[in-house]
Scaffold this motif. Structure first.
Motif, PDB file in Angstrom:
ATOM      1  N   LEU A   1       0.846  -1.180   0.000  1.00 51.58           N
ATOM      2  CA  LEU A   1       0.000   0.000   0.000  1.00 51.58           C
ATOM      3  C   LEU A   1       0.883   1.232   0.000  1.00 51.58           C
ATOM      4  N   GLY A   2       0.486   2.230  -0.780  1.00 50.78           N
ATOM      5  CA  GLY A   2       1.175   3.517  -0.781  1.00 50.78           C
ATOM      6  C   GLY A   2       0.250   4.591  -0.245  1.00 50.78           C
ATOM      7  N   PHE A   3       0.831   5.718   0.145  1.00 52.91           N
ATOM      8  CA  PHE A   3       0.045   6.793   0.756  1.00 52.91           C
ATOM      9  C   PHE A   3       0.498   8.156   0.241  1.00 52.91           C
ATOM     10  N   ASN A   4      -0.470   9.043   0.110  1.00 56.83           N
ATOM     11  CA  ASN A   4      -0.148  10.454  -0.066  1.00 56.83           C
ATOM     12  C   ASN A   4       0.040  11.009   1.338  1.00 56.83           C
ATOM     13  N   THR A   5       1.281  11.077   1.780  1.00 59.40           N
ATOM     14  CA  THR A   5       1.560  11.399   3.180  1.00 59.40           C
ATOM     15  C   THR A   5       1.219  12.842   3.540  1.00 59.40           C
ATOM     16  N   LYS A   6       0.869  13.653   2.533  1.00 58.53           N
ATOM     17  CA  LYS A   6       0.403  15.013   2.829  1.00 58.53           C
ATOM     18  C   LYS A   6      -1.108  15.079   3.039  1.00 58.53           C
ATOM     19  N   ASP A   7      -1.791  14.002   2.730  1.00 61.56           N
ATOM     20  CA  ASP A   7      -3.240  13.976   2.927  1.00 61.56           C
ATOM     21  C   ASP A   7      -3.531  13.941   4.426  1.00 61.56           C
ATOM     22  N   PRO A   8      -4.385  14.827   4.931  1.00 61.81           N
ATOM     23  CA  PRO A   8      -4.634  14.902   6.376  1.00 61.81           C
ATOM     24  C   PRO A   8      -5.342  13.686   6.956  1.00 61.81           C
TER      25      PRO A   8
ATOM     26  N   LEU B   1      -3.951   5.325  17.812  1.00 59.77           N
ATOM     27  CA  LEU B   1      -4.847   6.391  17.369  1.00 59.77           C
ATOM     28  C   LEU B   1      -5.299   7.264  18.529  1.00 59.77           C
ATOM     29  N   ASP B   2      -5.580   6.634  19.656  1.00 57.41           N
ATOM     30  CA  ASP B   2      -6.036   7.397  20.833  1.00 57.41           C
ATOM     31  C   ASP B   2      -4.937   8.337  21.337  1.00 57.41           C
ATOM     32  N   LYS B   3      -3.701   7.845  21.376  1.00 61.28           N
ATOM     33  CA  LYS B   3      -2.581   8.667  21.836  1.00 61.28           C
ATOM     34  C   LYS B   3      -2.376   9.870  20.934  1.00 61.28           C
ATOM     35  N   ALA B   4      -2.653   9.719  19.633  1.00 58.17           N
ATOM     36  CA  ALA B   4      -2.461  10.814  18.675  1.00 58.17           C
ATOM     37  C   ALA B   4      -3.699  11.696  18.573  1.00 58.17           C
ATOM     38  N   GLY B   5      -4.758  11.345  19.288  1.00 61.35           N
ATOM     39  CA  GLY B   5      -5.983  12.141  19.258  1.00 61.35           C
ATOM     40  C   GLY B   5      -6.745  12.023  17.954  1.00 61.35           C
ATOM     41  N   VAL B   6      -6.618  10.885  17.275  1.00 59.49           N
ATOM     42  CA  VAL B   6      -7.296  10.680  15.995  1.00 59.49           C
ATOM     43  C   VAL B   6      -8.718  10.195  16.247  1.00 59.49           C
ATOM     44  N   GLU B   7      -9.686  10.879  15.661  1.00 57.86           N
ATOM     45  CA  GLU B   7     -11.081  10.496  15.806  1.00 57.86           C
ATOM     46  C   GLU B   7     -11.377   9.268  14.962  1.00 57.86           C
ATOM     47  N   THR B   8     -12.078   8.323  15.538  1.00 54.68           N
ATOM     48  CA  THR B   8     -12.418   7.094  14.814  1.00 54.68           C
ATOM     49  C   THR B   8     -13.930   6.985  14.630  1.00 54.68           C
ATOM     50  N   PRO B   9     -14.389   6.274  13.629  1.00 55.62           N
ATOM     51  CA  PRO B   9     -13.589   5.544  12.643  1.00 55.62           C
ATOM     52  C   PRO B   9     -12.966   6.484  11.605  1.00 55.62           C
ATOM     53  N   VAL B  10     -11.787   6.141  11.163  1.00 54.27           N
ATOM     54  CA  VAL B  10     -11.093   6.915  10.134  1.00 54.27           C
ATOM     55  C   VAL B  10     -11.675   6.518   8.778  1.00 54.27           C
ATOM     56  N   LYS B  11     -12.125   7.526   8.024  1.00 49.26           N
ATOM     57  CA  LYS B  11     -12.814   7.245   6.758  1.00 49.26           C
ATOM     58  C   LYS B  11     -11.945   7.664   5.564  1.00 49.26           C
ATOM     59  N   PHE B  12     -11.781   6.753   4.626  1.00 47.77           N
ATOM     60  CA  PHE B  12     -11.112   7.077   3.360  1.00 47.77           C
ATOM     61  C   PHE B  12     -11.390   5.973   2.349  1.00 47.77           C
TER      62      PHE B  12
ATOM     63  N   ASP C   1      -3.926  12.103  -6.191  1.00 44.33           N
ATOM     64  CA  ASP C   1      -5.383  12.128  -6.032  1.00 44.33           C
ATOM     65  C   ASP C   1      -5.872  11.136  -4.979  1.00 44.33           C
ATOM     66  N   TYR C   2      -5.057  10.127  -4.660  1.00 42.31           N
ATOM     67  CA  TYR C   2      -5.478   9.083  -3.739  1.00 42.31           C
ATOM     68  C   TYR C   2      -4.768   9.246  -2.399  1.00 42.31           C
ATOM     69  N   ALA C   3      -5.530   9.152  -1.325  1.00 41.33           N
ATOM     70  CA  ALA C   3      -4.915   9.142   0.006  1.00 41.33           C
ATOM     71  C   ALA C   3      -4.191   7.823   0.257  1.00 41.33           C
ATOM     72  N   ALA C   4      -4.804   6.728  -0.177  1.00 40.53           N
ATOM     73  CA  ALA C   4      -4.226   5.392   0.014  1.00 40.53           C
ATOM     74  C   ALA C   4      -4.520   4.558  -1.217  1.00 40.53           C
ATOM     75  N   TYR C   5      -3.561   3.744  -1.601  1.00 41.55           N
ATOM     76  CA  TYR C   5      -3.710   3.011  -2.856  1.00 41.55           C
ATOM     77  C   TYR C   5      -2.813   1.775  -2.839  1.00 41.55           C
TER      78      TYR C   5
END
Length: 532
Positions: free
Chosen positions: A291-298, A360-371, A421-425
């Motif tokens: 899997l690859g990622f656009n690491t600039k995608d928030p 995710l909790d330690k980083a304060g990421v709201e779940t579920p993460v949608k993409f 164009d893709y966050a994850a691919y």
């Protein structure tokens, strides 16, 4: 796509048939004429890429499978691995201890297939145009370290490098450095269409329908001079839209070999229930899926990517989707390549939703993460869609993600992926040469293959240059271990599996075990009919 400086014992000696079925006849009534090879590779001209078979443009396994047969390179990697040996050249060597100046002398009497002499200027022209054209999705990265190309007389070429690179002979062995005639390949522009001309073992004639190659006729080049031994006079490559059509053609004796890419189901069926008159040969494979990622995608921040690495069960995906044709991969560098470490397993261990939730909790990421997780529907084989549904199910079952999946044809997919164009691919990698450098630099160096915004200064400025200075590739092990640890920690890419290769062939065809290299390239010159 390829390079190397050490012999890989894990590769040498692995070419062996896994079963042989008895009976049957040669396809073709009399066992004469062209040997016909089937493939599902797609060669398509489009407005965005009108020159898919130009060595300066094409950087895909299917494209290189054509170029390998038709253009020569100065060096070549022996079948089964090892250091490069001269091919169009009669000698090549570094001329300094720093591995920054590489000199090659051409074979005497070398000509293109039309009889035109091959000169040092042709070599310079061929390599320089790759650099000058600088195609967005092309192989220029393999040659980007060239500072200057010098010629001496008609037969000597000297490559002056910007930085030391012990893997350079492997790069010269790739079609990116294929030698083409100046008169037919412009210096600053691509050669449009599907015709390829060179001094390689074959000439070629493509058959095109609606901008798509459906068949290529290869004929032995009587002017060829080089390292390769051509064991046949004619080979035909038939391009099929899918594995089902290719398998049907093998059953109906319309083709002799079924190569890239057999489906896992087809390989499993032939292993369990051998077909009369058909052999199935297992070959070593160095291809990987990741899997690859656009690491600039928030959306796909580092903690999100780490959580995905913590959840995904590679063993389940490999076993459920690919069976015996794949095994789980815990590093960008496959286990059969020297320098491999299980960096991802060492960091994340067994899949764990609880550990992912803590990240995710330690980083304060709201779940579920949608993409949306994107994949190409027509490039890596029929099991790709099932693979990405399995990844989707694993992520969504954790409750931490809400992922959808979407497939696109490669002609659309690759440009959109490169644009970010893709966050994850999903992507696959067929190496250019079997060296750990070719599994790290293309993803972590400047102008990387994915056009990824990810940057690691330590990887790019310290570890990659350090690894390339080592003529003894085993001396670069520490640098590659650190590179793999960086990838496991930052997760700019997420390795999933590494594959095996299978070739199905009808009785009467020899050389099948040598017809596909460990880096998934066809070597059609190895095929022959010993009893014809």
């Amino acid at each position: 796509m390829k390079r190397k400086t050490l012999v890989l014992p894990a590769v040498v000696g692995l070419l062996a048939p896994v079963l042989a079925a008895c009976g049957g006849t040669d396809s073709g009534a009399d066992g004469k004429g062209a040997i016909v090879v089937g493939t599902t590779d797609q060669l398509v001209a489009s407005q965005e890429n009108p020159a898919p078979l130009d060595p300066a443009i094409g950087y895909e396994a299917g494209v290189w499978n054509v170029l390998r047969q038709t253009v020569q390179t100065l060096t070549t990697v022996p079948n089964g691995g090892g250091e490069p040996v001269p091919e169009a050249a009669r000698s090549c060597a570094f001329t300094d201890t720093a591995n920054e100046s590489y000199r090659c002398t051409l074979r005497s009497g070398l000509t293109f297939a039309d009889g035109t002499p091959v000169t040092a200027e042709d070599v310079k022209h061929s390599v320089q145009r790759v650099i000058d054209i600088d195609a967005e999705s092309g192989p220029v990265g393999l040659l980007a370290n060239i500072d200057m190309i010098e010629t001496k007389g008609e037969d000597q070429v000297i490559f002056h490098l910007k930085t030391p690179d012990a893997t350079f002979p492997y790069k010269l062995a790739t079609p990116a450095a294929g030698i083409v005639p100046k008169a037919q390949y412009p210096a600053k522009a691509a050669r449009k269409g599907f015709q390829v001309d060179g001094s390689g073992p074959y000439t070629m004639k493509p058959e095109v329908e609606d901008g798509r190659v459906v068949r290529i006729a290869f004929e032995k080049n009587p002017s060829y001079k080089g390292e390769l031994k051509v064991l046949n006079d004619k080979v035909e490559m038939d391009l099929f839209p899918d594995t089902g059509a290719m398998g049907k053609a093998l059953d109906e004796k319309k083709i002799h070999l079924m190569t890239r890419a057999m489906s896992p189901e087809q390989a499993h069926e032939m292993l369990v229930s051998p077909k009369e008159g058909v052999d199935l040969t297992e070959l070593p494979g160095l291809a990987i899926s990741y899997l690859g990622f656009n690491t600039k995608d928030p959306v796909v921040t580092k903690p999100v990517r780490q959580a995905m690495a913590q959840i995904i069960d590679r063993g389940q995906i490999a076993g459920k989707v690919y069976g015996t044709t794949a095994e789980p991969l815990y590093s960008l560098i496959p286990s059969s390549i020297a320098g491999h470490t299980n960096a991802f397993f060492n960091k994340y261990g067994e899949p764990s939703t609880a550990k992912a939730a803590k990240i995710l909790d330690k980083a304060g990421v709201e779940t579920p993460v949608k993409f949306t997780l994107h994949y190409t529907s027509d490039h890596y084989g029929p099991a790709t869609a099932e693979e990405f549904k399995a990844i989707q199910q694993q992520l969504n079952a954790s409750g931490l993600f809400k992922v959808s999946v979407r497939g696109e044809e490669w002609s659309t997919y690759r440009p959109e992926q490169k644009r970010g164009d893709y966050a994850a691919y999903g992507m696959g990698w067929f190496p250019d040469f079997p060296d750990p450098d070719n599994y790290t630099a293309p993803f972590l160096d400047a102008n990387n293959f994915l056009n990824s915004p990810y940057r690691s200064r330590e990887a790019e400025k310290v570890l990659i240059p350090q690894s390339r200075r080592a003529a003894d590739r085993t001396a670069a092990a520490d640098a590659y271990e650190k590179l793999q640890d960086i990838v496991a920690d930052d997760v700019p890419v997420l390795p999933i599996w590494q594959g095996k290769q299978y070739v199905a062939s009808r009785d009467g065809i020899a050389g099948v075990e040598r017809s596909v290299s460990a880096t998934s390239e066809l070597q059609l010159w190895e095929l022959n009919r010993p009893n014809a």
